[in-house]
Design an enzyme around this catalytic site. Structure first.
Site, mmCIF file in Angstrom:
data_model
loop_
_atom_site.group_PDB
_atom_site.id
_atom_site.type_symbol
_atom_site.label_atom_id
_atom_site.label_comp_id
_atom_site.label_asym_id
_atom_site.label_seq_id
_atom_site.Cartn_x
_atom_site.Cartn_y
_atom_site.Cartn_z
ATOM 1 N N LYS A 34 0.836 -1.208 0.000
ATOM 2 C CA LYS A 34 0.000 0.000 0.000
ATOM 3 C C LYS A 34 0.866 1.252 0.000
ATOM 4 O O LYS A 34 0.654 2.163 -0.806
ATOM 5 C CB LYS A 34 -0.891 -0.005 1.253
ATOM 6 N N ASN A 35 1.854 1.284 0.900
ATOM 7 C CA ASN A 35 2.612 2.527 1.073
ATOM 8 C C ASN A 35 3.671 2.752 -0.011
ATOM 9 O O ASN A 35 4.353 3.783 -0.012
ATOM 10 C CB ASN A 35 3.240 2.574 2.475
ATOM 11 N N ARG B 36 -4.546 10.610 4.744
ATOM 12 C CA ARG B 36 -3.482 11.623 4.801
ATOM 13 C C ARG B 36 -2.500 11.547 3.633
ATOM 14 O O ARG B 36 -1.910 12.543 3.244
ATOM 15 C CB ARG B 36 -2.721 11.499 6.117
ATOM 16 N N CYS C 242 -5.249 12.812 13.370
ATOM 17 C CA CYS C 242 -5.989 11.610 12.990
ATOM 18 C C CYS C 242 -5.939 10.641 14.147
ATOM 19 O O CYS C 242 -5.419 10.946 15.214
ATOM 20 C CB CYS C 242 -5.439 10.995 11.708
ATOM 21 N N ARG D 94 -0.665 14.727 12.668
ATOM 22 C CA ARG D 94 0.185 14.338 11.530
ATOM 23 C C ARG D 94 0.476 15.573 10.691
ATOM 24 O O ARG D 94 -0.069 15.761 9.619
ATOM 25 C CB ARG D 94 -0.475 13.221 10.726
ATOM 26 N N ASP E 199 4.076 0.428 12.158
ATOM 27 C CA ASP E 199 2.914 -0.218 11.537
ATOM 28 C C ASP E 199 2.752 -1.682 11.961
ATOM 29 O O ASP E 199 1.776 -2.329 11.572
ATOM 30 C CB ASP E 199 3.014 -0.145 10.000
ATOM 31 N N VAL F 158 7.302 6.678 17.202
ATOM 32 C CA VAL F 158 7.041 7.371 15.929
ATOM 33 C C VAL F 158 5.778 8.234 16.003
ATOM 34 O O VAL F 158 5.790 9.400 15.604
ATOM 35 C CB VAL F 158 6.961 6.374 14.746
ATOM 36 N N ARG G 85 -8.903 -0.579 4.201
ATOM 37 C CA ARG G 85 -8.021 0.477 3.681
ATOM 38 C C ARG G 85 -6.645 -0.084 3.353
ATOM 39 O O ARG G 85 -5.955 0.432 2.467
ATOM 40 C CB ARG G 85 -7.849 1.588 4.730
HETATM 41 N N1 EPU Z 1 6.103 14.475 11.135
HETATM 42 C C1 EPU Z 1 6.215 15.802 11.445
HETATM 43 N N2 EPU Z 1 6.176 16.719 10.410
HETATM 44 C C2 EPU Z 1 6.033 16.341 9.115
HETATM 45 C C3 EPU Z 1 5.905 14.973 8.805
HETATM 46 C C4 EPU Z 1 5.943 14.036 9.847
HETATM 47 O O1 EPU Z 1 6.351 16.168 12.607
HETATM 48 O O2 EPU Z 1 6.013 17.219 8.243
HETATM 49 C C5 EPU Z 1 6.140 13.466 12.212
HETATM 50 C C6 EPU Z 1 4.817 12.676 12.340
HETATM 51 O O3 EPU Z 1 3.882 13.370 13.125
HETATM 52 C C7 EPU Z 1 5.276 11.382 12.947
HETATM 53 C C8 EPU Z 1 6.671 11.185 12.340
HETATM 54 O O4 EPU Z 1 7.084 12.468 11.874
HETATM 55 O O5 EPU Z 1 5.410 11.531 14.334
HETATM 56 C C9 EPU Z 1 6.734 10.192 11.185
HETATM 57 O O6 EPU Z 1 5.739 10.508 10.233
HETATM 58 P P1 EPU Z 1 5.881 10.208 8.683
HETATM 59 O O7 EPU Z 1 5.772 11.489 7.943
HETATM 60 O O8 EPU Z 1 7.067 9.349 8.427
HETATM 61 O O9 EPU Z 1 4.554 9.365 8.411
HETATM 62 P P2 EPU Z 1 3.745 9.373 7.084
HETATM 63 O O10 EPU Z 1 4.674 9.578 5.947
HETATM 64 O O11 EPU Z 1 2.564 10.268 7.220
HETATM 65 C C10 EPU Z 1 3.999 6.845 6.523
HETATM 66 C C11 EPU Z 1 3.075 5.688 6.306
HETATM 67 C C12 EPU Z 1 2.434 5.294 7.628
HETATM 68 C C13 EPU Z 1 3.549 4.904 8.601
HETATM 69 C C14 EPU Z 1 4.537 6.083 8.750
HETATM 70 C C15 EPU Z 1 5.737 5.740 9.610
HETATM 71 C C16 EPU Z 1 2.376 6.039 4.036
HETATM 72 C C17 EPU Z 1 1.292 6.385 3.081
HETATM 73 N N3 EPU Z 1 2.067 6.073 5.341
HETATM 74 O O12 EPU Z 1 3.193 7.890 7.037
HETATM 75 O O13 EPU Z 1 1.616 4.152 7.375
HETATM 76 O O14 EPU Z 1 3.018 4.594 9.858
HETATM 77 O O15 EPU Z 1 5.018 6.480 7.447
HETATM 78 O O16 EPU Z 1 6.421 4.670 9.104
HETATM 79 O O17 EPU Z 1 3.479 5.729 3.624
HETATM 80 C C18 EPU Z 1 -0.158 2.659 7.759
HETATM 81 O O18 EPU Z 1 0.146 2.094 6.688
HETATM 82 O O19 EPU Z 1 -0.996 2.160 8.580
HETATM 83 C C19 EPU Z 1 0.458 3.932 8.097
HETATM 84 C C20 EPU Z 1 -0.038 4.762 9.014
#
Ligand code: EPU
Length: 418
Positions: free
Chosen positions: A22-23, A93, A117, A122, A305, A327, A397
């Site tokens: 998915k990701n 998101r 969320c 996020r 995850d 995380v 999802r």
């Molecule tokens: N963060 C910030 N500022 C930002 C971006 C992130 O403070 O601009 C913080 C977040 O709040 C969090 C940490 O950094 O505490 C990591 O967030 P990240 O941006 O890496 O998460 P994401 O890119 O929104 C992806 C996956 C998630 C997975 C996380 C961590 C996708 C589409 N989603 O989310 O997947 O948990 O990385 O590995 O790639 C899931 O599949 O169930 C899922 C939630």
């Protein structure tokens, strides 16, 4: 709304295949916005989140066609919208992944701010700071972030915290920027490397994806490409835990054991036998689980995850386990539901103290997060009696036909439509 009804206690046995990740599929689909030529993706899983991003791409003017089996064909040669609306970003998101490609190719994007969320706040501040460093003007208006740039330029960006979709967004933007962009403290997840592989096939010049330093030399245009999405390591990991928690014997085919090392290591520490081969992994549990400590980290550490699924496992392991979530701020919503099934867990801040109990008992449960819901299914598979998991759309999802795959392994599970 569908429910899953699980009659627990059956050791799972047999073979199952992991679907496309998915990701990795979501950013790959957003990358189709970077060119007017066709992008063909193979092994795209049929998931709720994939449907959501197809809806968003259609809204922007991208044509999406289904090919053979799990192939999708994208063509972004007639884009007439540059806005990701609130109702789509709120549902998922990852919709924010269209921001980088839209600004890079069309010079503007308007994307609803995601807000909080189920698993915590996020923010996307790191995505925005990086785009500003590349010359974009970023402003906020009525809950939307607007980014504009006649042409993005390469920059040296050190992320103030690792972000997966942030790294992906900026990597896509940099692929069409003027000059070289260097990303430091970039996310190292395999999904980032898979996106870089697709972008390279489209003509991008990227080095170092999958490491903390990624260098991208911008090109004036990208072309069409064909790409196969990597296997889903979280789905594979969830089936590994399903085998272990039921004391079964399951082989997961079409997965990449090198992406699952942190999970494999923890399962072995917990007393589970794991055999790795080229593209498959076999997990044999004998019901004798030991407590272990788990701390989530960005890749290659133990994935956030997989934290909820592991908590279900450790709730019936002998002895105590400490699970620390580093995380996300609020990713323990499965705890209260596991307690209702007889687990013994105490949460202090971002740490959960789990005392293994001999047996869980079936109960009606639900969660409002994908992985939390997966942990309840796993707990239900191991529990005595019947577990009903509501709000299955959260599972849909991120897991394709989860009940059918589990049934093929012998699980007594059925979906009931309400
Ligand atoms: N963060 C910030 N500022 C930002 C971006 C992130 O403070 O601009 C913080 C977040 O709040 C969090 C940490 O950094 O505490 C990591 O967030 P990240 O941006 O890496 O998460 P994401 O890119 O929104 C992806 C996956 C998630 C997975 C996380 C961590 C996708 C589409 N989603 O989310 O997947 O948990 O990385 O590995 O790639 C899931 O599949 O169930 C899922 C939630």
């Amino acid at each position: 709304m569908d429910r899953l009804i699980i009659r627990g206690g059956v050791p799972l046995r047999g073979q199952v295949e992991a679907g496309g990740a998915k990701n990795a599929a979501l950013p790959a689909m957003a990358a189709a916005l970077l060119t007017g030529e066709s992008i063909q993706l193979h092994h795209v899983p049929q998931l709720g989140d994939v449907k959501t991003i197809i809806g968003l791409l259609n809204h922007l003017g991208v044509s999406v066609e289904r090919g053979d089996r799990q192939a999708l064909l994208f063509r972004a040669d007639d884009i007439d919208q540059h806005e990701a609306p609130y109702h789509l970003v709120k549902t998922m998101r990852a919709s924010v992944l269209v921001l980088g490609p839209l600004v890079a190719r069309f010079g503007r994007a308007r994307v609803s701010l995601p807000g909080g969320c189920a698993i915590g706040p996020r923010p996307i501040n790191l995505h925005l700071a990086a785009l500003e460093k590349m010359g974009a003007t970023v402003s906020l208006d009525a809950g939307y972030v607007e980014a504009k740039a006649s042409r993005l330029r390469g920059a040296r960006i050190t992320f103030d915290g690792q972000t997966v979709t942030g790294t992906e967004n900026v990597m896509m933007a940099a692929a069409l920027a003027d000059g070289v962009t260097v990303l430091e403290n970039a996310a190292c997840e395999p999904e980032v490397a898979d996106l870089a592989a697709l972008l390279s096939r489209m003509g991008a010049r990227i080095e170092g994806a999958g490491t903390p330093t990624i260098s991208i030399e911008g090109v004036s245009h990208l072309h069409g490409a064909e790409h196969e999405v990597i296997p889903d390591r979280v789905e594979a990991g969830t089936f590994m835990v399903a085998a272990a928690i039921t004391g079964g014997d399951v082989t997961i085919n079409r997965c990449l054991p090198s992406h699952l090392e942190a999970i494999t290591e923890k399962l072995r520490e917990a007393g589970v036998l794991v055999e790795e081969a080229d593209c498959r992994i076999r997990v044999l549990g004998d019901g004798q689980l030991r407590g272990v400590n788990v701390r989530t980290h960005p890749y290659p550490g133990f994935a956030t995850d997989m934290q909820a699924q592991f908590m279900a496992l450790l709730s019936i392991a002998q002895g105590s386990s400490v699970i620390t979530e580093t995380v996300f701020e609020n990713r323990f919503m499965h705890v209260n539901e596991l307690l209702r099934m007889g687990a013994d867990i105490k949460v202090i801040g971002t740490t959960a103290f789990v005392h293994g109990v001999p047996i869980l008992s079936g109960a009606p449960v639900m969660a409002t997060d994908l992985r939390a819901s997966a942990s309840l299914v796993l707990a239900g598979l191991a529990a005595q009696g019947t577990t009903t998991v509501s709000r299955v759309y959260h599972l849909d999802r991120g897991y394709e036909s989860i009940e059918r795959k589990l049934q093929s392994l012998g699980a007594d599970i059925e979906r009931v439509a309400e």
